[in-house]
Design a protein around this motif. Structure first.
Motif, PDB file in Angstrom:
ATOM      1  N   THR A  31     102.870  52.767  99.136  1.00  0.00           N
ATOM      2  CA  THR A  31     102.416  53.509  97.970  1.00  0.00           C
ATOM      3  C   THR A  31     103.613  53.948  97.143  1.00  0.00           C
ATOM      4  O   THR A  31     104.566  54.523  97.672  1.00  0.00           O
ATOM      5  CB  THR A  31     101.598  54.747  98.393  1.00  0.00           C
ATOM      6  OG1 THR A  31     100.508  54.315  99.217  1.00  0.00           O
ATOM      7  CG2 THR A  31     101.053  55.489  97.184  1.00  0.00           C
ATOM      8  N   CYS A  32     103.541  53.678  95.847  1.00  0.00           N
ATOM      9  CA  CYS A  32     104.617  54.064  94.933  1.00  0.00           C
ATOM     10  C   CYS A  32     104.653  55.580  94.808  1.00  0.00           C
ATOM     11  O   CYS A  32     103.623  56.226  94.605  1.00  0.00           O
ATOM     12  CB  CYS A  32     104.402  53.419  93.569  1.00  0.00           C
ATOM     13  SG  CYS A  32     105.661  53.903  92.377  1.00  0.00           S
ATOM     14  N   THR A  33     105.846  56.139  94.898  1.00  0.00           N
ATOM     15  CA  THR A  33     106.003  57.587  94.809  1.00  0.00           C
ATOM     16  C   THR A  33     105.890  58.092  93.374  1.00  0.00           C
ATOM     17  O   THR A  33     105.759  59.292  93.159  1.00  0.00           O
ATOM     18  CB  THR A  33     107.367  58.023  95.386  1.00  0.00           C
ATOM     19  OG1 THR A  33     108.408  57.325  94.688  1.00  0.00           O
ATOM     20  CG2 THR A  33     107.458  57.730  96.867  1.00  0.00           C
ATOM     21  N   GLU A  34     105.911  57.194  92.394  1.00  0.00           N
ATOM     22  CA  GLU A  34     105.809  57.618  90.999  1.00  0.00           C
ATOM     23  C   GLU A  34     104.446  57.310  90.378  1.00  0.00           C
ATOM     24  O   GLU A  34     103.803  58.186  89.822  1.00  0.00           O
ATOM     25  CB  GLU A  34     106.905  56.968  90.154  1.00  0.00           C
ATOM     26  CG  GLU A  34     106.926  57.505  88.735  1.00  0.00           C
ATOM     27  CD  GLU A  34     108.186  57.122  87.991  1.00  0.00           C
ATOM     28  OE1 GLU A  34     108.069  56.804  86.801  1.00  0.00           O
ATOM     29  OE2 GLU A  34     109.267  57.149  88.597  1.00  0.00           O
ATOM     30  N   CYS A  35     103.974  56.066  90.479  1.00  0.00           N
ATOM     31  CA  CYS A  35     102.733  55.690  89.796  1.00  0.00           C
ATOM     32  C   CYS A  35     101.520  55.670  90.721  1.00  0.00           C
ATOM     33  O   CYS A  35     100.394  55.476  90.264  1.00  0.00           O
ATOM     34  CB  CYS A  35     102.879  54.338  89.104  1.00  0.00           C
ATOM     35  SG  CYS A  35     103.068  52.923  90.217  1.00  0.00           S
ATOM     36  N   ALA A  36     101.722  55.843  92.020  1.00  0.00           N
ATOM     37  CA  ALA A  36     100.673  55.896  93.042  1.00  0.00           C
ATOM     38  C   ALA A  36      99.954  54.566  93.262  1.00  0.00           C
ATOM     39  O   ALA A  36      98.909  54.530  93.904  1.00  0.00           O
ATOM     40  CB  ALA A  36      99.664  57.001  92.746  1.00  0.00           C
ATOM     41  N   ARG A  37     100.518  53.462  92.751  1.00  0.00           N
ATOM     42  CA  ARG A  37      99.926  52.159  93.070  1.00  0.00           C
ATOM     43  C   ARG A  37     100.063  51.919  94.567  1.00  0.00           C
ATOM     44  O   ARG A  37     101.059  52.280  95.187  1.00  0.00           O
ATOM     45  CB  ARG A  37     100.631  51.039  92.323  1.00  0.00           C
ATOM     46  CG  ARG A  37     100.221  50.902  90.892  1.00  0.00           C
ATOM     47  CD  ARG A  37     100.852  49.631  90.309  1.00  0.00           C
ATOM     48  NE  ARG A  37     100.475  49.447  88.943  1.00  0.00           N
ATOM     49  CZ  ARG A  37     101.212  49.812  87.890  1.00  0.00           C
ATOM     50  NH1 ARG A  37     102.385  50.393  88.093  1.00  0.00           N
ATOM     51  NH2 ARG A  37     100.795  49.606  86.677  1.00  0.00           N
ATOM     52  N   VAL A  38      99.045  51.264  95.125  1.00  0.00           N
ATOM     53  CA  VAL A  38      99.029  50.970  96.551  1.00  0.00           C
ATOM     54  C   VAL A  38      99.123  49.450  96.729  1.00  0.00           C
ATOM     55  O   VAL A  38      98.318  48.701  96.171  1.00  0.00           O
ATOM     56  CB  VAL A  38      97.736  51.502  97.216  1.00  0.00           C
ATOM     57  CG1 VAL A  38      97.713  51.151  98.690  1.00  0.00           C
ATOM     58  CG2 VAL A  38      97.614  53.004  97.004  1.00  0.00           C
ATOM     59  N   TYR A  39     100.117  49.028  97.494  1.00  0.00           N
ATOM     60  CA  TYR A  39     100.353  47.623  97.772  1.00  0.00           C
ATOM     61  C   TYR A  39     100.042  47.351  99.237  1.00  0.00           C
ATOM     62  O   TYR A  39     100.462  48.104 100.114  1.00  0.00           O
ATOM     63  CB  TYR A  39     101.818  47.253  97.491  1.00  0.00           C
ATOM     64  CG  TYR A  39     102.229  47.518  96.071  1.00  0.00           C
ATOM     65  CD1 TYR A  39     102.013  46.582  95.084  1.00  0.00           C
ATOM     66  CD2 TYR A  39     102.824  48.729  95.719  1.00  0.00           C
ATOM     67  CE1 TYR A  39     102.375  46.838  93.766  1.00  0.00           C
ATOM     68  CE2 TYR A  39     103.196  48.986  94.413  1.00  0.00           C
ATOM     69  CZ  TYR A  39     102.966  48.040  93.443  1.00  0.00           C
ATOM     70  OH  TYR A  39     103.331  48.293  92.147  1.00  0.00           O
TER      71      TYR A  39
END
Length: 60
Positions: A31-39
């Protein structure tokens, strides 16, 4: 399957901000710490494609 800690240190979000990623071994996601996208992490391989990411909070 766990990801190598050295790999986790260098992985970044592929979006233009290139923020750090938080690894959830139980969910097999990053999970991106800035945009909260989950990969997703599939078979031990992070899938860092913007078009396959989902926004944090969504259920798959």
């Amino acid at each position: 399957m766990s990801l190598d800690p050295a790999l986790l240190e260098i992985l970044r979000c592929p979006d233009e901000h290139h923020a750090a990623l938080d690894y959830d071994a139980t969910a097999s996601t990053l999970t991106c710490t800035e945009c909260a996208r989950v990969y997703e992490v599939r078979d031990g391989i992070p899938v860092l494609l913007l078009d396959e990411a989902r926004q944090g909070g969504e259920k798959s």
